[in-house]
Motif scaffolding. Structure first.
Motif, short mmCIF file in Angstrom:
data_model
loop_
_atom_site.label_atom_id
_atom_site.label_comp_id
_atom_site.label_asym_id
_atom_site.label_seq_id
_atom_site.Cartn_x
_atom_site.Cartn_y
_atom_site.Cartn_z
N VAL A 68 0.81 -1.22 0.00
CA VAL A 68 0.00 0.00 0.00
C VAL A 68 0.84 1.27 0.00
N SER A 69 2.13 1.16 -0.28
CA SER A 69 2.96 2.35 -0.36
C SER A 69 2.39 3.31 -1.41
N PRO A 70 2.10 4.56 -1.05
CA PRO A 70 1.53 5.50 -2.03
C PRO A 70 2.38 5.66 -3.28
N ALA A 71 3.69 5.71 -3.11
CA ALA A 71 4.57 5.91 -4.27
C ALA A 71 4.51 4.72 -5.23
N THR A 72 4.65 3.50 -4.69
CA THR A 72 4.63 2.33 -5.57
C THR A 72 3.23 2.07 -6.12
N LEU A 73 2.21 2.36 -5.33
CA LEU A 73 0.84 2.18 -5.81
C LEU A 73 0.54 3.12 -6.97
N THR A 74 0.94 4.37 -6.83
CA THR A 74 0.72 5.34 -7.91
C THR A 74 1.48 4.94 -9.17
N ALA A 75 2.74 4.54 -9.00
CA ALA A 75 3.54 4.13 -10.15
C ALA A 75 2.95 2.89 -10.80
N GLY A 76 2.53 1.92 -9.98
CA GLY A 76 1.96 0.69 -10.53
C GLY A 76 0.69 0.95 -11.30
N LEU A 77 -0.18 1.75 -10.75
CA LEU A 77 -1.43 2.05 -11.44
C LEU A 77 -1.18 2.80 -12.75
N ILE A 114 -5.90 0.77 10.23
CA ILE A 114 -5.90 -0.06 9.03
C ILE A 114 -7.06 0.32 8.12
N ALA A 115 -8.24 0.54 8.70
CA ALA A 115 -9.40 0.93 7.91
C ALA A 115 -9.15 2.26 7.20
N ALA A 116 -8.50 3.19 7.89
CA ALA A 116 -8.19 4.48 7.27
C ALA A 116 -7.22 4.32 6.12
N ARG A 117 -6.21 3.45 6.29
CA ARG A 117 -5.27 3.20 5.20
C ARG A 117 -5.97 2.56 3.99
N ILE A 118 -6.89 1.65 4.27
CA ILE A 118 -7.63 1.02 3.17
C ILE A 118 -8.45 2.05 2.42
N ASP A 119 -9.04 3.00 3.14
CA ASP A 119 -9.78 4.08 2.48
C ASP A 119 -8.85 4.89 1.57
N GLU A 120 -7.61 5.10 2.01
CA GLU A 120 -6.65 5.83 1.17
C GLU A 120 -6.30 5.03 -0.09
N VAL A 121 -6.16 3.73 0.07
CA VAL A 121 -5.86 2.87 -1.08
C VAL A 121 -7.03 2.89 -2.06
N ALA A 122 -8.26 2.88 -1.53
CA ALA A 122 -9.43 2.96 -2.39
C ALA A 122 -9.48 4.29 -3.14
N ALA A 123 -9.14 5.36 -2.44
CA ALA A 123 -9.14 6.68 -3.07
C ALA A 123 -8.11 6.76 -4.18
N ALA A 136 -7.91 1.60 -5.99
CA ALA A 136 -8.12 0.17 -5.75
C ALA A 136 -9.61 -0.13 -5.63
N THR A 137 -10.01 -1.26 -6.17
CA THR A 137 -11.39 -1.74 -6.02
C THR A 137 -11.48 -2.86 -5.01
N ASN A 138 -10.36 -3.52 -4.74
CA ASN A 138 -10.30 -4.65 -3.82
C ASN A 138 -9.00 -4.58 -3.03
N VAL A 139 -9.05 -5.00 -1.79
CA VAL A 139 -7.85 -5.16 -0.96
C VAL A 139 -7.91 -6.53 -0.31
N PHE A 140 -6.84 -7.30 -0.43
CA PHE A 140 -6.85 -8.54 0.34
C PHE A 140 -5.69 -8.59 1.31
N LEU A 141 -6.02 -9.05 2.51
CA LEU A 141 -5.12 -9.02 3.65
C LEU A 141 -4.33 -10.33 3.72
N GLN A 142 -3.04 -10.21 3.97
CA GLN A 142 -2.19 -11.38 4.17
C GLN A 142 -1.62 -11.34 5.58
N HIS A 143 -1.72 -12.44 6.29
CA HIS A 143 -1.03 -12.49 7.56
C HIS A 143 0.41 -12.93 7.31
N VAL A 144 1.28 -12.71 8.26
CA VAL A 144 2.67 -13.12 8.12
C VAL A 144 2.76 -14.58 8.52
#
Length: 340
Positions: free
Chosen positions: A175-184, A296-305, A308-316
């Motif tokens: 969810v890094s803003p820089a890599t997300l923006t570049a990827g999109l 986490i919910a706030a970060r997901i809202d940022e990713v949606a903004a 992103a249309t979907n977010v899936f969570l991975q545990h370690v």
């Protein structure tokens, strides 16, 4: 949270237990379950998803991801068609380059050219067309042309390819803003090359997630993940978050690799040679969903903004099921349902 929220369930237990975990995810309000494919690490992904389909009613199910290297395109098409029959309108075929499926058996990850060609064969088979397999031409009986195909990618070339040929893209850079923006941006380029826009695709963002009120203490568990990203060509992306690190291509003593190490405590210790505690915290804050449920919910809202249309969570973890994460995140899902 306006996005669909999914959870990753590694097929690390007997199939009946995996189906039970998917059923619990549905009860808790998750929208999707994604299952990885690695034949030596976990149970067969298509058999697992079929069992999950028969124990759930609403949940969307997907491979995250299978590949066209250890599995022939005809095998992928047949397996996908079978799960789709068990879960009508609820299955997504996610495909990537192989990684943990190919490396333990001495194969190389799928090249971009082969990914394009073999995914084309999968699509043609699912659509009922004959496919040229060299000496023969063949087709799939009882095809399913409506089955969506997603491509998982992190590098610029495969991100463009996903935008060009897929129904959706699974972004593997967190969810890094820089890599997300570049990827999109790369996905958008590919979509435009095929006469489409970003709005025509589903954008799935995967991220490691852990509910905690002490990121500094818990971020240490991410050291093998951070090291694995550096090994797979992600050093430049990490540098954007101030993590300047070079990790050897192979780390002896960690089987099968850093990201899927069987002894996680040992992997954390070994990877501490390159990933400091401070780096792990920066990685957790920039690339992962680490924090309280509200954070986490706030970060997901940022990713949606960001698109992103979907977010899936991975545990370690690769060899246990994420019940703790599912249960701890459930209040956020309940709050979203009440708000809707």
């Amino acid at each position: 949270m306006s996005v669909r929220i999914g959870i990753r369930l590694p097929a690390c237990r007997p199939v009946d237990q995996l189906a039970q975990a998917a059923q619990r995810a549905e009860e808790l309000g998750f929208d999707e379950v994604w299952v990885p494919d690695s034949q030596l690490l976990w149970r067969d992904v298509f058999a697992t998803l079929t069992a999950m389909a028969l124990r759930t009613e609403r949940l969307r199910l997907g491979t995250a991801v299978t590949n066209v290297e250890t599995r022939h395109p005809s095998v992928v098409a047949s397996g996908a068609r079978t799960v789709a029959e068990a879960a009508p309108g609820r299955f997504v075929l996610g495909v990537g380059v192989g990684n943990s499926a190919v490396e333990p058996v001495g194969l190389r990850s799928t090249t971009q050219a082969n990914l394009r060609e073999r995914l084309g064969q999968v699509r043609d088979l699912l659509g009922g067309a004959e496919v040229d397999f060299g000496p023969v031409r063949s087709r799939l009986r009882d095809p399913n042309a409506e089955l969506p195909v997603f491509v998982a990618a992190s590098g610029p070339k495969n991100l463009r390819l996903a935008g060009e040929i897929a129904d959706g893209v699974i972004l593997l850079s967190g969810v890094s803003p820089a890599t997300l923006t570049a990827g999109l941006g790369r996905v958008r380029e590919g979509a435009q090359a095929s006469g489409r826009s970003l709005a025509d695709l589903e954008i799935v963002v995967s991220a490691y997630c852990h509910v905690t009120d002490d990121i500094e203490a818990d971020a240490r568990m991410l050291k093998p993940i951070c090291a694995g990203i550096a090994q797979k060509g992600g050093a430049a992306a990490l540098a954007l978050a101030g993590i300047d690190v070079q990790v050897p291509p192979v780390v002896p003593g960690l089987y099968p690799d850093t990201v899927h190490a069987e002894d996680w405590a040992e992997a954390v210790r070994v990877c501490g040679q390159w990933i400091t505690d401070e780096m792990a915290v920066r990685f957790a804050q920039a690339f992962c969903l680490f924090g309280t449920t509200a954070q986490i919910a706030a970060r997901i809202d940022e990713v949606a903004a960001a698109g992103a249309t979907n977010v899936f969570l991975q545990h370690v973890g690769s060899y246990d099921l994420p019940y703790e994460l599912m249960e701890s995140f459930a209040p956020s899902l309940a709050a979203r349902t009440r708000a809707a």
